[in-house]
Design a protein around this motif. Structure first.
Motif: not given
Length: 270
Positions: A232-239
């Motif tokens: 939500y805060r940093f848009g984490w995705r991928g690894r």
């Protein structure tokens, strides 16, 4: 009819459905027909027969038999059911290809290795609700973990630029990632409710052999909470997202089944 017959038929239908799904995926990748195949009907028949096996194995005159292999079979049934329903509206056939045979394996383990861990019929309704919430939460997060494996495979193929033809057999990466987080959110919500309801019935955490299960469950909850906050805060995705997903699921796997293996199969405590 003997329950073993139901079990064998359920396994046969699970495998038949998986074979039809595999054929459909390959044909679509080749640009062939997308006509509806009998896989959903076969899967629903398998789920119905599996439910009959679970009813016979779990519901006893003394209460609910939640031994480790009964629980494995129950989780496999819930996971397979969710994926079959989800496949009607989302591209999760790849997961069904793995999960339907796994559900058949769950039936086999339940029948071949019967064991007993009773939740007595006199147990309060809240405790029964805790079991339902916990099993459902674990099932949804299991699906999320398998979806994470699909994403990891796709990212690996893209990075190495090898076997790119195999990408046609997998759902688009963005859709796969979106589905993973949908399952994580639903599983996290139910896990939160399961932990809160479970705390109501903890009287002596050591005498009830709940230390490891409680600590690992809360560790998993914290990991998934950080993952969702990061998304939500940093848009984490991928690894980054995958690392947290696998770490959280590993903690949950040890909490649910690691403690069961130790208590029931090694220490023989019921």
């Amino acid at each position: 009819m003997n329950i073993a017959v139901f079990a064998v038929l359920a396994i046969v239908f699970y495998l038949a459905a998986a074979i039809h799904i595999a054929r459909g995926i390959v044909e679509r990748a080749r640009g062939g027909s997308t006509a509806t195949r009998p896989a959903p009907i076969l899967a629903l028949l398998a789920l119905a027969l599996h439910a009959a096996v679970l009813y016979q194995g779990i519901l006893t005159g003394s209460g609910l038999n939640l031994g480790i292999f009964n629980t494995v079979s129950l989780v496999a049934w819930v996971v397979a059911g969710v994926v079959v329903v989800a496949s009607l509206v989302a591209p999760v056939e790849n997961l069904a290809l793995v999960l339907l045979p796994s559900a058949g394996l769950g039936i086999g383990l339940e029948l071949l290795f019967p064991n007993e861990r009773l939740l007595l019929a006199s147990a309060p309704l809240g405790l029964r609700l805790h079991v339902v919430l916990s099993v459902t939460a674990y099932s949804l997060l299991t699906i999320a973990a398998l979806q994470a494996v699909v994403i990891a495979v796709e990212e690996r193929l893209l990075r190495t630029r090898r076997y790119l033809a195999a990408m046609q057999l997998l759902p688009p990466l963005q859709i796969a990632e979106s589905l993973m987080f949908q399952f994580i959110i639903a599983g996290f919500f139910l896990l939160s409710l399961g932990l809160l309801s479970g705390l109501m019935f903890v009287e002596d955490i050591f005498a009830q052999h709940l230390v490891h299960k409680t600590v690992l469950s809360f560790a998993a909850w914290c990991i998934f909470a950080v993952l969702l906050w990061g998304r939500y805060r940093f848009g984490w995705r991928g690894r980054t997202a995958l690392r947290y997903m696998f770490a959280g699921f590993l903690a949950l796997l040890l909490a649910y089944f690691g403690t069961k293996v130790v208590l029931e199969l090694i220490l023989h405590r019921v």
